[in-house]
Design an enzyme around this catalytic site. Structure first.
Site, PDB file in Angstrom:
ATOM      1  N   GLY A 134      43.290  38.860  36.630  1.00 14.30           N
ATOM      2  CA  GLY A 134      44.640  38.463  35.431  1.00 14.30           C
ATOM      3  C   GLY A 134      43.672  38.030  34.508  1.00 14.30           C
ATOM      4  O   GLY A 134      43.265  37.964  33.492  1.00 14.30           O
ATOM      5  N   LYS A 205      39.176  46.213  43.178  1.00 19.41           N
ATOM      6  CA  LYS A 205      38.345  45.125  42.062  1.00 19.41           C
ATOM      7  C   LYS A 205      37.567  44.232  42.348  1.00 19.41           C
ATOM      8  O   LYS A 205      36.604  44.020  41.699  1.00 19.41           O
ATOM      9  CB  LYS A 205      39.602  43.542  42.177  1.00 19.41           C
ATOM     10  CG  LYS A 205      40.889  44.337  41.429  1.00 19.41           C
ATOM     11  CD  LYS A 205      42.178  43.299  41.412  1.00 19.41           C
ATOM     12  CE  LYS A 205      43.628  43.098  40.843  1.00 19.41           C
ATOM     13  NZ  LYS A 205      44.624  42.551  41.577  1.00 19.41           N
TER      14      LYS A 205
END
Ligand code: HSE
Length: 437
Positions: A134, A205
């Site tokens: 993020g 990720k």
């Protein structure tokens, strides 16, 4: 480029609306830092989209060409998610001469090197800070700050939803479903939360970080991936008794023979460790590098605000490159074909580490001896053991929990498959790895 940096958005869901808000709220500071105002020029929404961005209707289009092929757009920002269409639109944007920012981890995990090769070929930037962690600047750290060093390991919490669920289950004694609902209401769970709780999101990720840090081509499917759905409230309670907490870890570690150990799974970490204090939806990335040693980045890894910070900062960075005519200034070095190799995955069974095991067994003479006997035959040594003996009468089921000394994972799996066959064992054993945190 005109006197403004004109941005076209493909998609405008939770993150897209965060991007609109941040670029409005921080407009003056952004202009000061870039030397040009940033304007959201147009937004493509799929006809089926439920998003309702606060924008004049004239800025919204249901034709993506009005974003990626338009003369009055300088940068395309892809926030639609999904793999097929998003990938095609990013390719179309690059071919139309537009640099691209994307937050699409699923797409990058599968196709980063192709898309970056295309961007390089077109002489354009493709930035994706928001795809991992993020708002945490981990991509920039790996690409720029650590360009001089060699990474040896990444140990991380990369899924805020899983961390939130385990934290809430531990702190408030909530059940899994209730904790998941809280994460969904807070807006950081994926539309399909099985990607979060099944470990797929963290694996995407980790694949991106691994490619950047180690310069290898890999597919997400090559990462050992176990979700948090096997962690029961009772495991959280037992772990506490031994001084551990559960964390959803993502680990990439390099071994001397050139292989990489790549794993996403819940693990017990000591409650005194740094990792144990990264709670709720926070993410953390612990990087170990040869000259630098350890480096820790922690922050909000999900949600509209933090993710928008990374997206808009990428827009500013690309804007700086456009103004200075320095596209490709920070090459995606790890993705250059000549420095990339195919990943060599360390054999799963080779891991040497401690384990937590829970057995649901009948409370009768000899059961514990059978379990301990099999563990001993497979060279798995017991370090701690508890059995809760509720007074439920003969042959009631009890939970036997033990922690092992360091053992080879292959030996542990072999022992557990034998124990699961024992006649007085009522349910398949639960086993979780213990990590240093
Ligand atoms: N669903 C993700 C998470 C959000 O929970 O971390 C952004 O990747």
């Amino acid at each position: 480029m005109s006197t403004e940096l004109r941005v076209g958005l493909l998609g405008c869901g939770v993150v897209g609306q965060g991007v609109l808000r941040l670029s409005q709220d921080n407009a003056r500071a952004i202009e000061a830092r870039l030397g040009r105002p940033v304007r959201i020029q147009r937004v493509y929404l799929r006809p089926t989209s439920k998003a309702r961005p606060h924008l004049p209707a004239a800025l919204i289009s249901d034709d993506p060409r009005h974003v990626y092929a338009a003369d009055d757009i300088d940068i395309v920002v892809e926030l639609m998610g999904g793999i097929e269409t998003a990938g095609q639109l990013i390719e179309a944007a690059l071919r139309a001469g537009k640099p691209v920012v994307t937050a699409n981890k699923a797409l990058l995990a599968e196709r980063a090197h192709e898309l970056i090769a295309l961007a390089n070929q077109c002489g354009l930037d493709l930035y994706f800070e928001a795809a991992v962690g993020g708002g945490i600047p981990v991509i920039r750290t790996l690409r720029e700050s650590l360009a001089s060093d060699g990474v040896t390991a990444i140990r991380a919490i990369l899924n805020g939803t899983s961390n939130y669920i385990l934290s809430q289950m531990s702190r408030r004694g909530l059940g899994f479903a209730e904790a998941l609902k809280g994460a969904q209401e807070a807006g950081f769970a994926e539309a399909d939360p099985t990607l979060d709780v099944g470990g797929g999101d963290a694996a995407h990720k980790l694949a991106i970080l691994t490619t950047l840090a180690f310069g290898v081509r890999l597919k997400t499917a090559q990462i050992i991936t176990e979700g948090i759905t096997n962690v029961d409230a009772i495991d959280i309670q037992f772990a506490k008794r031994f001084g551990y907490v559960f964390k959803p870890l993502a680990i990439a570690e390099a071994f001397e023979d050139g292989s990489l150990g790549l794993r996403v799974h819940p693990a017990l970490v000591p409650e005194s460790s740094i990792m144990a204090h990264v709670t709720d939806a926070l993410n953390t990335v612990h990087i170990a590098a040869e000259a630098l040693g350890p480096c820790i980045l922690t922050g909000r890894g999900a949600g509209a605000g933090p993710t928008a910070v990374s997206v808009v900062s990428d827009v500013i960075d690309i804007g700086r490159n456009l103004l200075a005519k320095t596209a490709g200034r920070v090459p995606q070095r790890a993705f250059r074909e000549e420095v990339m190799s195919d990943v060599r995955i360390r054999d799963r069974g080779a891991r040497q580490g401690e384990f937590y095991m829970r057995f649901t067994v009948e409370d009768r003479p000899g059961v514990l001896a059978e379990i301990a006997g099999i563990l001993g035959q497979e060279s798995v040594s017991i370090a701690h053991l508890v059995q809760d003996a509720p007074d439920q009468g003969a042959n009631a089921a009890v939970e036997v929990v033990l922690l092992t000394h360091a053992a080879r994972e292959a030996a542990v799996e072999q022992a557990l498959s034998r124990i699961d066959q024992l006649p007085h064992v009522r349910a398949p054993a639960r086993r979780f790895r213990i990590e240093e945190g």
